[in-house]
Scaffold this motif. Structure first.
Motif, PDB file in Angstrom:
ATOM      1  N   PRO A  51      70.177  51.982  29.240  1.00 52.61           N
ATOM      2  CA  PRO A  51      71.009  53.017  29.921  1.00 52.61           C
ATOM      3  C   PRO A  51      69.715  53.694  30.166  1.00 52.61           C
ATOM      4  N   ILE A  52      68.715  53.268  29.696  1.00 49.82           N
ATOM      5  CA  ILE A  52      67.118  53.763  30.271  1.00 49.82           C
ATOM      6  C   ILE A  52      66.832  53.181  31.387  1.00 49.82           C
ATOM      7  N   LEU A  53      67.184  51.828  31.515  1.00 52.03           N
ATOM      8  CA  LEU A  53      67.021  51.698  32.893  1.00 52.03           C
ATOM      9  C   LEU A  53      68.224  52.162  34.106  1.00 52.03           C
ATOM     10  N   GLN A  54      69.121  52.720  33.323  1.00 49.21           N
ATOM     11  CA  GLN A  54      69.874  52.528  34.663  1.00 49.21           C
ATOM     12  C   GLN A  54      69.567  53.608  35.417  1.00 49.21           C
ATOM     13  N   ALA A  55      69.364  54.330  34.647  1.00 51.04           N
ATOM     14  CA  ALA A  55      68.641  56.001  35.251  1.00 51.04           C
ATOM     15  C   ALA A  55      67.699  55.548  35.316  1.00 51.04           C
ATOM     16  N   ALA A  56      66.207  54.433  35.428  1.00 48.57           N
ATOM     17  CA  ALA A  56      65.071  54.738  35.934  1.00 48.57           C
ATOM     18  C   ALA A  56      65.841  54.038  37.094  1.00 48.57           C
ATOM     19  N   ARG A  57      66.746  53.146  37.255  1.00 48.24           N
ATOM     20  CA  ARG A  57      66.827  53.174  38.848  1.00 48.24           C
ATOM     21  C   ARG A  57      67.599  54.098  39.799  1.00 48.24           C
ATOM     22  N   GLN A  58      67.734  55.092  39.331  1.00 52.51           N
ATOM     23  CA  GLN A  58      68.049  56.772  39.960  1.00 52.51           C
ATOM     24  C   GLN A  58      67.081  57.268  39.897  1.00 52.51           C
ATOM     25  N   GLY A  59      65.528  57.172  39.704  1.00 49.74           N
ATOM     26  CA  GLY A  59      64.779  57.297  39.737  1.00 49.74           C
ATOM     27  C   GLY A  59      64.701  58.330  38.265  1.00 49.74           C
ATOM     28  N   LYS A  60      64.581  58.482  36.952  1.00 44.74           N
ATOM     29  CA  LYS A  60      63.456  58.811  36.231  1.00 44.74           C
ATOM     30  C   LYS A  60      63.151  57.759  36.434  1.00 44.74           C
ATOM     31  N   ARG A  61      61.319  59.291  35.555  1.00 48.13           N
ATOM     32  CA  ARG A  61      60.486  58.311  34.936  1.00 48.13           C
ATOM     33  C   ARG A  61      60.758  58.595  33.876  1.00 48.13           C
ATOM     34  N   VAL A  62      60.196  56.943  32.979  1.00 49.82           N
ATOM     35  CA  VAL A  62      60.208  56.381  31.952  1.00 49.82           C
ATOM     36  C   VAL A  62      59.352  55.376  31.250  1.00 49.82           C
ATOM     37  N   ARG A  63      59.012  55.818  30.151  1.00 51.94           N
ATOM     38  CA  ARG A  63      57.714  55.813  29.595  1.00 51.94           C
ATOM     39  C   ARG A  63      57.805  55.042  27.974  1.00 51.94           C
ATOM     40  N   LEU A  64      57.358  54.021  27.708  1.00 50.03           N
ATOM     41  CA  LEU A  64      57.976  54.043  26.268  1.00 50.03           C
ATOM     42  C   LEU A  64      55.805  53.352  26.225  1.00 50.03           C
ATOM     43  N   TRP A  65      55.710  53.491  24.267  1.00 50.16           N
ATOM     44  CA  TRP A  65      54.939  53.656  24.050  1.00 50.16           C
ATOM     45  C   TRP A  65      54.515  53.082  22.794  1.00 50.16           C
ATOM     46  N   SER A  66      53.719  52.041  22.620  1.00 54.79           N
ATOM     47  CA  SER A  66      53.207  50.802  21.166  1.00 54.79           C
ATOM     48  C   SER A  66      52.065  51.306  20.704  1.00 54.79           C
ATOM     49  N   ALA A  67      52.336  52.047  19.744  1.00 60.58           N
ATOM     50  CA  ALA A  67      51.490  53.053  18.771  1.00 60.58           C
ATOM     51  C   ALA A  67      50.546  52.093  18.348  1.00 60.58           C
ATOM     52  N   GLY A  68      49.709  51.856  18.010  1.00 65.18           N
ATOM     53  CA  GLY A  68      49.410  50.840  16.826  1.00 65.18           C
ATOM     54  C   GLY A  68      49.583  49.477  17.526  1.00 65.18           C
ATOM     55  N   CYS A  69      49.617  49.536  18.720  1.00 63.36           N
ATOM     56  CA  CYS A  69      49.787  47.832  19.341  1.00 63.36           C
ATOM     57  C   CYS A  69      48.531  46.791  18.571  1.00 63.36           C
ATOM     58  N   SER A  70      47.415  47.090  18.260  1.00 62.12           N
ATOM     59  CA  SER A  70      46.564  45.763  17.387  1.00 62.12           C
ATOM     60  C   SER A  70      46.565  44.550  18.879  1.00 62.12           C
TER      61      SER A  70
END
Length: 293
Positions: free
Chosen positions: A106-125
């Motif tokens: 659903p996140i990718l579907q929303a992105a294709r409709q123009g939504k800004r999508v952000r993921l965060w790897s916190a403590g990514c080493s």
């Protein structure tokens, strides 16, 4: 550059007194939120003892003086010595299975409709988790580069961040659950000069930054997915609670927080989080997955 005298004692027989350990623990807690248990004294003595010797100092107390003087380079060495960067690609595979089957579509579907999508790897080493996220995204959305979709990877340790930014790894540490996942990240090309390089398409999706999680976050906007796994084990319970609350504040309604296998959030509903799977939580409220009107 700091110039210091040669020690009369080697790191092999340098004593770490109760007072030394207490001071090191205070510095670690004040600067980085790290909680040092007394059981870790032998490890701390060994790791920091090397720095004492390298700087030509005669005691841990003198070493603490250097760290507290604000010398940035030694502060980096200090935090590197006190943290353990153990990770591999697609670690805790059940999280990535859930990511690809339930979270991302659903996140990718929303992105294709123009939504800004952000993921965060916190403590990514050294970057394996962030690149695994990128591999999962590209497996579902080969057109991801055309979308307003990016992954942020942050860590406090500049040494491992440099490895992450380079995206080049010794094959000995390139551990994967399956060969197919390995091909996602590195492609079919053989190692160059004995090293494996992450595919450019994955690197293009990821930005790495240095960030101290217990200090103010220079972050704008909210996230759709946050991975913070096996990081808060370094913090005491009050600091952990504060960190969970801060993550909740920067999640979109309906967004996801995934934590480490040995970590739990006590009373998550009080933070606006609902349990949604194994060490997985979802921000309470309706998902904000629709495209902007």
């Amino acid at each position: 550059m700091t110039t210091l005298a040669r020690p009369s004692t080697s790191d092999g027989d340098l004593p770490l007194t109760e007072a030394d350990f207490a001071r090191i623990a205070r510095i670690a807690k004040a600067g980085w939120g790290l909680s040092l248990e007394s059981a870790k004294r032998p490890l701390i003595r060994s790791r920091l003892g090397r720095r004492v010797k390298a700087l030509g100092l005669g005691s841990f107390d003198a070493y603490c003086d250097v760290v507290e003087s604000g010398e940035a380079q030694e502060s980096d060495h200090f935090v590197t010595a006190l943290t353990t960067n153990v990770t591999h690609f697609y670690r805790e595979a059940h999280h990535f299975e859930m990511l690809e089957s339930q979270i991302l579509p659903p996140i990718l579907q929303a992105a294709r409709q123009g939504k800004r999508v952000r993921l965060w790897s916190a403590g990514c080493s050294s970057g394996q988790e962030a690149y695994s996220l990128a591999g999962s995204i590209l497996a579902l959305a080969p057109d991801a580069a055309k979308l307003d979709l990016r992954i942020l990877g942050t860590d406090i340790d500049p040494t491992v961040l440099q490895i992450a930014q380079d995206g080049v790894y010794d094959p000995k540490i390139c551990l994967f659950p399956t060969p197919a996942l390995e091909e996602r990240v590195f492609g079919r090309a053989p190692p160059t000069g004995g090293l494996r390089a992450v595919r450019p398409e994955l690197k293009a999706l990821v930005t790495f930054r240095r960030l101290n999680l217990v200090k103010p976050w220079p972050i704008s906007g909210r996230f759709d997915v946050i991975f913070c796994r096996n990081v808060v084990i370094y913090f005491d319970k009050p600091t952990q609670r504060q960190l969970w609350a801060r993550f909740a504040e920067v999640l979109h309604p309906g967004a996801w927080l995934l934590i480490g296998h040995s970590e739990r959030i006590a009373d998550p509903q009080e933070l606006g989080l609902d349990p949604a799977g194994i060490t997985t939580y979802r921000h309470a409220g309706a998902p904000s997955g629709k495209a902007p009107s």
